[in-house]
Scaffold this active site. Structure first.
Site, PDB file in Angstrom:
ATOM      1  CG  ASP A 225      -9.750   2.230  -6.385  1.00 28.49           C
ATOM      2  OD1 ASP A 225      -9.308   1.076  -6.351  1.00 28.49           O
ATOM      3  OD2 ASP A 225      -9.998   2.836  -7.455  1.00 28.49           O
TER       4      ASP A 225
ATOM      5  N   GLY B 133      -7.051  -2.054   4.062  1.00 34.05           N
ATOM      6  CA  GLY B 133      -7.680  -3.084   3.216  1.00 34.05           C
ATOM      7  C   GLY B 133      -7.224  -3.047   1.776  1.00 34.05           C
TER       8      GLY B 133
ATOM      9  CE1 TYR C 104       0.610   4.903  -6.027  1.00 34.71           C
ATOM     10  CE2 TYR C 104       2.261   5.032  -7.735  1.00 34.71           C
ATOM     11  CZ  TYR C 104       1.887   5.201  -6.424  1.00 34.71           C
ATOM     12  OH  TYR C 104       2.800   5.678  -5.514  1.00 34.71           O
TER      13      TYR C 104
ATOM     14  CE1 TYR D   7       1.400  -1.354  -5.953  1.00 26.90           C
ATOM     15  CE2 TYR D   7       1.535   1.031  -5.701  1.00 26.90           C
ATOM     16  CZ  TYR D   7       1.410  -0.232  -5.145  1.00 26.90           C
ATOM     17  OH  TYR D   7       1.295  -0.366  -3.781  1.00 26.90           O
ATOM     18  CG  LEU D   8      -4.080  -3.750  -8.037  1.00 28.61           C
ATOM     19  CD1 LEU D   8      -5.008  -3.882  -9.232  1.00 28.61           C
ATOM     20  CD2 LEU D   8      -4.167  -4.993  -7.160  1.00 28.61           C
TER      21      LEU D   8
ATOM     22  N   GLY E  11     -11.045   3.998   1.131  1.00 29.89           N
ATOM     23  CA  GLY E  11     -11.640   4.784   0.049  1.00 29.89           C
ATOM     24  C   GLY E  11     -10.645   5.516  -0.844  1.00 29.89           C
TER      25      GLY E  11
HETATM   26  C1  LIG Z   1      -3.275  10.272  -1.098  1.00 29.28           C
HETATM   27  C2  LIG Z   1      -2.859   8.886  -1.505  1.00 29.28           C
HETATM   28  C3  LIG Z   1      -1.575   8.454  -1.201  1.00 29.28           C
HETATM   29  C4  LIG Z   1      -1.165   7.170  -1.540  1.00 29.28           C
HETATM   30  N1  LIG Z   1       0.096   6.772  -1.211  1.00 29.28           N
HETATM   31  C5  LIG Z   1       0.488   5.504  -1.476  1.00 29.28           C
HETATM   32  C6  LIG Z   1       1.768   5.018  -1.098  1.00 29.28           C
HETATM   33  O1  LIG Z   1       2.577   5.737  -0.517  1.00 29.28           O
HETATM   34  N2  LIG Z   1       2.078   3.725  -1.383  1.00 29.28           N
HETATM   35  C7  LIG Z   1       1.204   2.894  -2.023  1.00 29.28           C
HETATM   36  O2  LIG Z   1       1.530   1.720  -2.229  1.00 29.28           O
HETATM   37  N3  LIG Z   1       0.001   3.328  -2.414  1.00 29.28           N
HETATM   38  C8  LIG Z   1      -0.372   4.605  -2.148  1.00 29.28           C
HETATM   39  N4  LIG Z   1      -1.625   5.018  -2.530  1.00 29.28           N
HETATM   40  C9  LIG Z   1      -2.503   4.072  -3.211  1.00 29.28           C
HETATM   41  C10 LIG Z   1      -3.222   3.203  -2.188  1.00 29.28           C
HETATM   42  O3  LIG Z   1      -2.352   2.225  -1.672  1.00 29.28           O
HETATM   43  C11 LIG Z   1      -4.399   2.488  -2.870  1.00 29.28           C
HETATM   44  O4  LIG Z   1      -5.296   3.426  -3.376  1.00 29.28           O
HETATM   45  C12 LIG Z   1      -5.103   1.537  -1.901  1.00 29.28           C
HETATM   46  O5  LIG Z   1      -5.795   0.547  -2.626  1.00 29.28           O
HETATM   47  C13 LIG Z   1      -6.050   2.285  -1.002  1.00 29.28           C
HETATM   48  O6  LIG Z   1      -6.612   1.454  -0.042  1.00 29.28           O
HETATM   49  P1  LIG Z   1      -7.973   1.913   0.651  1.00 29.28           P
HETATM   50  O7  LIG Z   1      -8.396   0.847   1.562  1.00 29.28           O
HETATM   51  O8  LIG Z   1      -7.794   3.293   1.198  1.00 29.28           O
HETATM   52  O9  LIG Z   1      -8.898   2.075  -0.615  1.00 29.28           O
HETATM   53  P2  LIG Z   1     -10.362   1.528  -1.034  1.00 29.28           P
HETATM   54  O10 LIG Z   1     -10.808   2.516  -2.072  1.00 29.28           O
HETATM   55  O11 LIG Z   1     -11.227   1.329   0.135  1.00 29.28           O
HETATM   56  O12 LIG Z   1     -10.047   0.124  -1.695  1.00 29.28           O
HETATM   57  C14 LIG Z   1      -9.177  -0.032  -2.794  1.00 29.28           C
HETATM   58  C15 LIG Z   1      -9.454  -1.384  -3.453  1.00 29.28           C
HETATM   59  O13 LIG Z   1      -9.288  -2.445  -2.517  1.00 29.28           O
HETATM   60  C16 LIG Z   1     -10.533  -3.129  -2.299  1.00 29.28           C
HETATM   61  N5  LIG Z   1     -10.666  -3.359  -0.863  1.00 29.28           N
HETATM   62  C17 LIG Z   1     -10.654  -2.417   0.117  1.00 29.28           C
HETATM   63  N6  LIG Z   1     -10.806  -2.984   1.311  1.00 29.28           N
HETATM   64  C18 LIG Z   1     -10.921  -4.322   1.104  1.00 29.28           C
HETATM   65  C19 LIG Z   1     -11.125  -5.424   1.983  1.00 29.28           C
HETATM   66  N7  LIG Z   1     -11.228  -5.257   3.302  1.00 29.28           N
HETATM   67  N8  LIG Z   1     -11.223  -6.662   1.439  1.00 29.28           N
HETATM   68  C20 LIG Z   1     -11.129  -6.830   0.095  1.00 29.28           C
HETATM   69  N9  LIG Z   1     -10.947  -5.817  -0.776  1.00 29.28           N
HETATM   70  C21 LIG Z   1     -10.846  -4.566  -0.275  1.00 29.28           C
HETATM   71  C22 LIG Z   1     -11.592  -2.186  -2.821  1.00 29.28           C
HETATM   72  O14 LIG Z   1     -12.777  -2.869  -3.185  1.00 29.28           O
HETATM   73  C23 LIG Z   1     -10.885  -1.536  -3.986  1.00 29.28           C
HETATM   74  O15 LIG Z   1     -10.879  -2.407  -5.086  1.00 29.28           O
HETATM   75  C24 LIG Z   1      -2.050   6.309  -2.213  1.00 29.28           C
HETATM   76  C25 LIG Z   1      -3.339   6.747  -2.527  1.00 29.28           C
HETATM   77  C26 LIG Z   1      -3.748   8.020  -2.190  1.00 29.28           C
HETATM   78  C27 LIG Z   1      -5.127   8.492  -2.554  1.00 29.28           C
END
Ligand SMILES: Cc1cc2nc3c(=O)[nH]c(=O)nc-3n(C[C@H](O)[C@H](O)[C@H](O)COP(=O)(O)OP(=O)(O)OC[C@H]3O[C@@H](n4cnc5c(N)ncnc54)[C@H](O)[C@@H]3O)c2cc1C
Ligand SMILES: *[C@@H]1O[C@H](CO)[C@@H](O)[C@H](O)[C@H]1NC(C)=O
Ligand SMILES: *[C@@H]1O[C@H](CO)[C@@H](O)[C@H](O)[C@H]1NC(C)=O
Ligand SMILES: *[C@@H]1O[C@H](CO)[C@@H](O)[C@H](O)[C@H]1NC(C)=O
Ligand SMILES: *[C@@H]1O[C@H](CO)[C@@H](O)[C@H](O)[C@H]1NC(C)=O
Ligand SMILES: *[C@@H]1O[C@H](CO)[C@@H](O)[C@H](O)[C@H]1NC(C)=O
Ligand SMILES: *[C@@H]1O[C@H](CO)[C@@H](O)[C@H](O)[C@H]1NC(C)=O
Length: 532
Positions: free
Chosen positions: A109, A176, A468, A465-466, A107
């Site tokens: 994103d 994910g 972000y 960066y995707l 979550g």
């Molecule tokens: C506090 C914070 C710190 C961060 N630090 C970093 C960092 O150090 N390095 C870095 O690279 N990025 C960082 N990010 C960015 C992070 O990598 C992305 O936001 C990432 O997409 C989050 O993954 P999620 O599963 O938590 O997010 P989600 O909101 O669950 O998913 C993000 C996207 O991926 C899709 N997705 C999720 N799970 C799946 C799945 N199982 N199959 C297909 N699609 C899926 C979703 O539909 C959405 O499009 C950070 C973000 C935050 C909020």
């Protein structure tokens, strides 16, 4: 031809008949039953807005308060699969009923697109898919996508003190989104991206089939390592290859206020950032502050060195003298404690803290990104600092590139920002005031700084960066999947890799089951009728 008419009819009936949340619930339940999912399972994994815990389940993985307000569009139902068969059924039923499927893992994103949509939609919430199996014989781990990075680091540490994984620094980020969107952290200069260490995956494709690397083929396997999972499939798990880390690493955090040579230090950082020892990674935070009642800017240099301080100090002394790093600034520790340090835990915290699935606090926030290829001049930096003070609250984070990143070809994975980049910028603004006026104020602030930075950063296209996620750089109408709209953000995120992503998307998901505000469009082949 007949098939298309029937499909179209079904689609329009779907829109008319299934518009209310109640009927989406009823229709999904019926469709799941048709897919041979037992009733007892259906009633424990499908939530309608009428279920008492619907709001709690939805809010559990919201990580941006901008999308936790009454006006935020809510899903018609939430499906929380516990088996691959549930995921297959969800994909096939969403396709059949013409309802958009949003996939959520951690979550995080930044635009909330894993759980928000303007269309009628269903959230497929992967939090039950969170097993982590570390195998020290071949130094790999199978990691399900609902796991969080902190859990991954902890499970590796339980098996070995000299293995790690190159991924993000925030422990609650989900596997994910992070891995499917490329992923990076403070091992970037030594080992490259998170996706540079993925060796296999298990997915559910647009036809509901469970596939692995061999059965999905190398094209699709390439796409889900940086192209964004949500355009291609539901990723169930990734198999990752662990990397070696030394028994002792060194971390430091050095602050330089504006009147402590911050400008010179940032200027020198830019000269060496991509060339310094690959064992060293330095992040710079630039933040507007108030010091002695005067508004100014402070630079904080946060470092990770894969070795002890006696090897680090000669490196910083010769390459980055203005930093003035001293033995007393250095903290030596096992790698897992450096993970806690970078996660802002205090140094008495046990590694167990990495198992916590809830962050301390959640703010309103907005992020944007840029890439810098030539050093910004001292006068440029001065003007930037003045602008930051003038604007108000927006901060910048510089993450050093070079090292291993420059050795891996730009086409190796969908992530194209490799050689030639000195560092990446993240624009960051947080706020805690509620309401549209505050939203507008801070969103304006970050956009102002972004527009000010145009002369200093990559152009044609201005790269991003995707992971972000930033909807300011272009969106597509979810249902229409227009190539010309997709190309706008697609070239910024993927540059020359965009076309290959489009070809793969067209081959594996021609009906655009996996669509979102910034998904990869399909090519419109002659003879294919677009039905939506
Ligand atoms: C506090 C914070 C710190 C961060 N630090 C970093 C960092 O150090 N390095 C870095 O690279 N990025 C960082 N990010 C960015 C992070 O990598 C992305 O936001 C990432 O997409 C989050 O993954 P999620 O599963 O938590 O997010 P989600 O909101 O669950 O998913 C993000 C996207 O991926 C899709 N997705 C999720 N799970 C799946 C799945 N199982 N199959 C297909 N699609 C899926 C979703 O539909 C959405 O499009 C950070 C973000 C935050 C909020
Ligand atoms: C949601 O509510 C329905 C109707 O009360 C119930 O049958 C179902 O078990 C509930 N679902 C969940 C996941 O609790
Ligand atoms: C979302 O809002 C609900 C209800 O106001 C609140 O209880 C919850 O803590 C909020 N969660 C986040 C992450 O903002
Ligand atoms: C660990 O990996 C080895 C080598 O690939 C394999 O033989 C073994 O079965 C794996 N162990 C488990 C528990 O999967
Ligand atoms: C700033 O740099 C000057 C000369 O390079 C040096 O003499 C001075 O001590 C530095 N100031 C601080 C606070 O580091
Ligand atoms: C932990 O932090 C405190 C306060 O910042 C510091 O004094 C101490 O030396 C640190 N301990 C270790 C082992 O690094
Ligand atoms: C916003 O909050 C995050 C998480 O707490 C923090 O890392 C970041 O530095 C903050 N940004 C600014 C500009 O203060």
């Amino acid at each position: 031809m007949k098939k298309f008419i029937v499909l179209n009819l079904l689609y329009f009936l779907g829109v008319l008949t299934f518009a209310s949340a109640d009927s989406v619930y009823d229709n999904f339940v019926q469709c799941f039953a048709g897919a041979k999912i037992p009733d007892a399972q259906i009633s424990s994994i499908v939530y309608s807005p009428n279920n008492a815990s619907f709001a709690k389940v939805l809010e559990s993985y919201i990580r941006n308060r901008r999308f936790n307000v009454s006006t935020t569009p809510k899903p018609s139902i939430i499906v929380t699969p516990t088996a691959a068969s549930h995921v297959s059924a969800a994909v096939l039923c969403a396709k059949k009923l013409g309802v958009q499927l949003k996939i959520r893992s951690g979550g995080h994103d930044y635009e909330g697109i894993s759980y928000v949509s303007a269309a009628t939609f269903v959230v497929l919430d992967m939090f039950n898919f969170r097993s982590i199996d570390v195998n020290m014989t071949d130094e790999t781990a199978w990691v399900q996508t609902g796991a969080m990075l902190g859990e991954v680091y902890y499970r590796i540490w339980q098996k070995s003190k000299v293995h790690g994984y190159p991924a993000g620094v925030c422990p609650t980020v989900g596997v994910g989104g992070h891995i499917s969107g490329a992923g990076y952290g403070n091992l970037l200069r030594k080992y490259g991206l998170t996706v540079d260490h993925v060796v296999d995956a298990q997915i559910v494709d647009a036809n509901g089939r469970v596939l692995n690397r061999q059965t999905m083929g190398e094209d699709l396997f390439w796409a889900i390592r940086g192209g964004g999972g949500a355009s291609f499939a539901v990723i169930l798990s990734y198999q990752i290859k662990l990397v070696p880390v030394p028994p002792t690493v060194t971390v430091f955090r050095i602050e330089k206020a504006y009147d402590e040579n911050a400008t010179d230090a940032v200027f020198q950082y830019q000269q060496i950032v991509d060339k310094m020892d690959n064992d060293l990674f330095i992040r710079v935070l630039l933040q507007p502050i108030t010091k002695n009642k005067k508004r100014s800017v402070r630079a904080t240099f946060i470092g990770l060195f894969l070795g002890d301080s006696s090897r680090l100090l000669p490196i910083t002394d010769s390459q980055f003298p203005i930093l003035g790093l001293k033995k007393s600034d250095c903290q030596e520790m096992p790698w897992i404690n450096s993970v806690l340090f970078w996660g802002n835990f205090d140094n008495k915290t046990s590694p167990k803290a990495l198992l916590s699935r809830t962050p301390d606090s959640v703010n309103f926030l907005k992020r944007k990104s840029d890439y810098v290829k030539t050093p910004i001049s001292k006068s440029g930096l001065e003007s930037l600092f003045a602008k930051m003070v003038e604007i108000g609250k927006v901060g910048l984070v510089f993450n050093s590139y070079g090292g291993r990143m420059s050795e891996i070809p730009a086409s190796e994975t969908p992530f194209p920002h490799r050689a030639g980049n000195l560092y990446k910028i993240q624009y960051s603004v947080n706020w805690s005031e509620e309401g549209e006026a505050a939203d507008k104020n801070y969103m304006d602030q970050i956009r102002q700084l972004f527009s000010f930075m145009a002369p200093f950063v990559s152009s044609n296209p201005r790269q991003a960066y995707l992971n972000y996620r930033d909807l300011d750089i272009g969106t597509t109408d979810n249902g229409k999947n227009s190539y010309s709209e997709g190309q706008v953000y697609g070239l910024k995120y993927f540059k020359g890799n965009f076309d290959r992503l489009v070809k793969i998307k067209t081959a594996v998901d021609p009906d655009n089951v996996f669509r979102n505000e910034q998904s990869i469009p399909t090519l419109n082949f002659q003879g294919r009728r677009r039905s939506r």
